[in-house]
Design an enzyme around this catalytic site. Structure first.
Site, PDB file in Angstrom:
ATOM      1  N   GLY A  47       0.026   2.953  -4.339  1.00  0.00           N
ATOM      2  CA  GLY A  47      -0.667   3.975  -5.128  1.00  0.00           C
ATOM      3  C   GLY A  47       0.309   5.033  -5.622  1.00  0.00           C
ATOM      4  CG  ASP A 105       0.120  -1.468   4.758  1.00  0.00           C
ATOM      5  OD1 ASP A 105       0.002  -1.401   5.997  1.00  0.00           O
ATOM      6  OD2 ASP A 105      -0.509  -0.732   3.972  1.00  0.00           O
ATOM      7  NE  ARG A 114     -13.337  -5.171  28.761  1.00  0.00           N
ATOM      8  CZ  ARG A 114     -14.388  -5.749  29.330  1.00  0.00           C
ATOM      9  NH1 ARG A 114     -15.130  -6.593  28.634  1.00  0.00           N
ATOM     10  NH2 ARG A 114     -14.706  -5.490  30.586  1.00  0.00           N
TER      11      ARG A 114
HETATM   12  O1  F6P Z   1      -0.867   1.911   4.219  1.00  0.00           O
HETATM   13  C1  F6P Z   1      -0.573   2.200   5.538  1.00  0.00           C
HETATM   14  C2  F6P Z   1      -1.805   2.208   6.377  1.00  0.00           C
HETATM   15  O2  F6P Z   1      -1.452   2.503   7.698  1.00  0.00           O
HETATM   16  C3  F6P Z   1      -2.624   0.915   6.328  1.00  0.00           C
HETATM   17  O3  F6P Z   1      -2.072  -0.088   7.136  1.00  0.00           O
HETATM   18  C4  F6P Z   1      -3.968   1.410   6.792  1.00  0.00           C
HETATM   19  O4  F6P Z   1      -4.989   0.607   6.253  1.00  0.00           O
HETATM   20  C5  F6P Z   1      -4.040   2.796   6.199  1.00  0.00           C
HETATM   21  O5  F6P Z   1      -2.709   3.191   5.932  1.00  0.00           O
HETATM   22  C6  F6P Z   1      -4.668   3.844   7.097  1.00  0.00           C
HETATM   23  O6  F6P Z   1      -4.786   5.009   6.366  1.00  0.00           O
HETATM   24  P1  F6P Z   1      -5.086   6.458   6.970  1.00  0.00           P
HETATM   25  O7  F6P Z   1      -3.822   6.962   7.598  1.00  0.00           O
HETATM   26  O8  F6P Z   1      -5.460   7.254   5.776  1.00  0.00           O
HETATM   27  O9  F6P Z   1      -6.160   6.286   7.979  1.00  0.00           O
END
Ligand code: F6P
Length: 362
Positions: A117, A140, A279
């Protein structure tokens, strides 16, 4: 005098500081040789700092001793690209404000450390005439145009340690554990951590699963005397059935889900169908925390150095990238808006299957 701006945007990761250190150390080292001075403007909390001109004048001391420090010394925030042309709550036009700030500081270049983004916004600013250089940040590893992003290997390390720790307790109790691993819409971290941690099942968005295959794997393990099973699940994992739904309908289904995330539904189903105590474990944001690992420190440093050297040679409007083992530059407009997915036919998936790891699709 050279004036540069610096910002970190989006979710943080372990190697942001190491990257900024690489940029600044290189700039200072290279310009000292020709007697040029560098003014460093650090914008606070990502694009918010650029929009509202919240900044710090920085010097070499700010970047000393931060190679090993996780997080970001500048702070970060999310400024969603899709809302870029929607005014802020106080009526501020984001793009206009960012351009004004850039020009008010007479910047020669803005270095943006960000994921998909943030790099889309960087591309927009570049198209608006600003000199921008992007650096591929995200745990990611889903940034198109580069084989690796900084933050990825450190996150894999944390997720792997989590799976390692789960192994001992799962084994003691003879339980099934479903471990949720970050990665947004892609499966890079779960795949790598799953293999590194010896998971028995790995579910990633790129390979939609069927519960019957997951159950079959657990039952087979039980029949052959294994006391436990570890199922590594990407936060974006999707069933075969759901993968056939139109995007809108799937989003609606997700919004209506009663459990906090998919791992709870998977765990419930496993317990119901196998009778095994099951779990859930979620390392969550610990995967973005702590110090960068050695690989990340090296790659982040490489990105920082190449960004600075590129700028000094007049190259702007691109992202620093690793392609086939070589550091290179990829135009921002070529990468903006694309995601890099795991190839289900990649060597690592093939090798994991050969080991007996089940991906839920067969
Ligand atoms: O893009 C990095 C990340 O950690 C993703 O793996 C995860 O989906 C997202 O950001 C979590 O975002 P936030 O920190 O806004 O909860």
């Amino acid at each position: 005098m050279i004036r540069i701006g610096l910002l970190t945007s989006g979710g943080d990761c372990q190697a942001l500081n190491a990257t900024m250190r690489g940029i600044i150390k290189t700039l200072l080292h290279e310009t000292r040789k020709v007697g040029e001075r560098v003014e460093i403007i650090g914008f606070e909390d990502g694009y918010q700092g650029l929009i509202y001109d919240r900044f710090r004048k920085m010097d070499s001391h700010d970047f000393a001793g931060i190679l090993t420090r996780g997080g970001t010394i500048l702070g970060t925030s999310r400024t969603p690209f899709k809302l870029l042309d929607v005014p802020e709550a106080d009526g501020v036009d984001k793009v206009v404000a960012m351009k004004e700030t850039y020009h008010a500081h007479k910047l020669d270049c803005l270095f943006v450390l960000g994921g998909n983004g943030s790099l889309k916004t960087a591309n927009r600013l570049s198209q608006e005439g600003l000199s921008v250089i992007g650096l591929p940040k995200t745990i990611d590893n889903d940034t198109w145009g580069t084989d690796m992003t900084f933050g990825f290997t450190s996150a894999v390390e944390v997720a792997t340690e989590c799976i390692d720790n789960i192994h001992t307790t799962a084994s003691s109790h003879g339980r099934v554990f479903v471990v949720e691993i970050m990665g947004h819409k892609v499966g890079w971290i779960p795949l790598y951590a799953g293999v590194a941690g010896g998971a028995d099942v790995i579910l990633i968005p790129e390979i939609p699963y069927e519960m019957k295959n997951v159950i079959k794997t657990i039952e087979r393990r039980m029949e052959t005397g294994s006391r436990f099973t570890i199922v590594a699940v990407a936060e974006g994992a999707i069933s075969k059935e759901d993968s056939k739904l139109p995007k809108k309908e799937y989003k609606k289904k997700l919004a209506a889900r009663k459990s906090p995330s998919i791992v709870y539904d998977i765990a419930k189903e496993i317990e119901k169908q196998t009778g095994r105590e099951t779990r859930v474990a979620i390392p969550g944001h610990t995967q973005r925390g702590g110090a960068p690992d050695a690989q990340d420190r090296i790659f982040a440093t490489q990105c920082g150095v190449e960004a600075a050297l590129g700028f000094l040679s007049g190259k702007v409007g691109y992202m620093v990238a690793l392609v086939n083992g070589k550091m290179t530059h990829v135009p921002l407009d070529k990468i903006a808006g694309k995601l890099k997915y795991v190839d289900p036919k990649s060597d690592l998936v093939r090798e994991a299957r050969a080991l007996g790891i089940n991906f839920g699709d067969r």
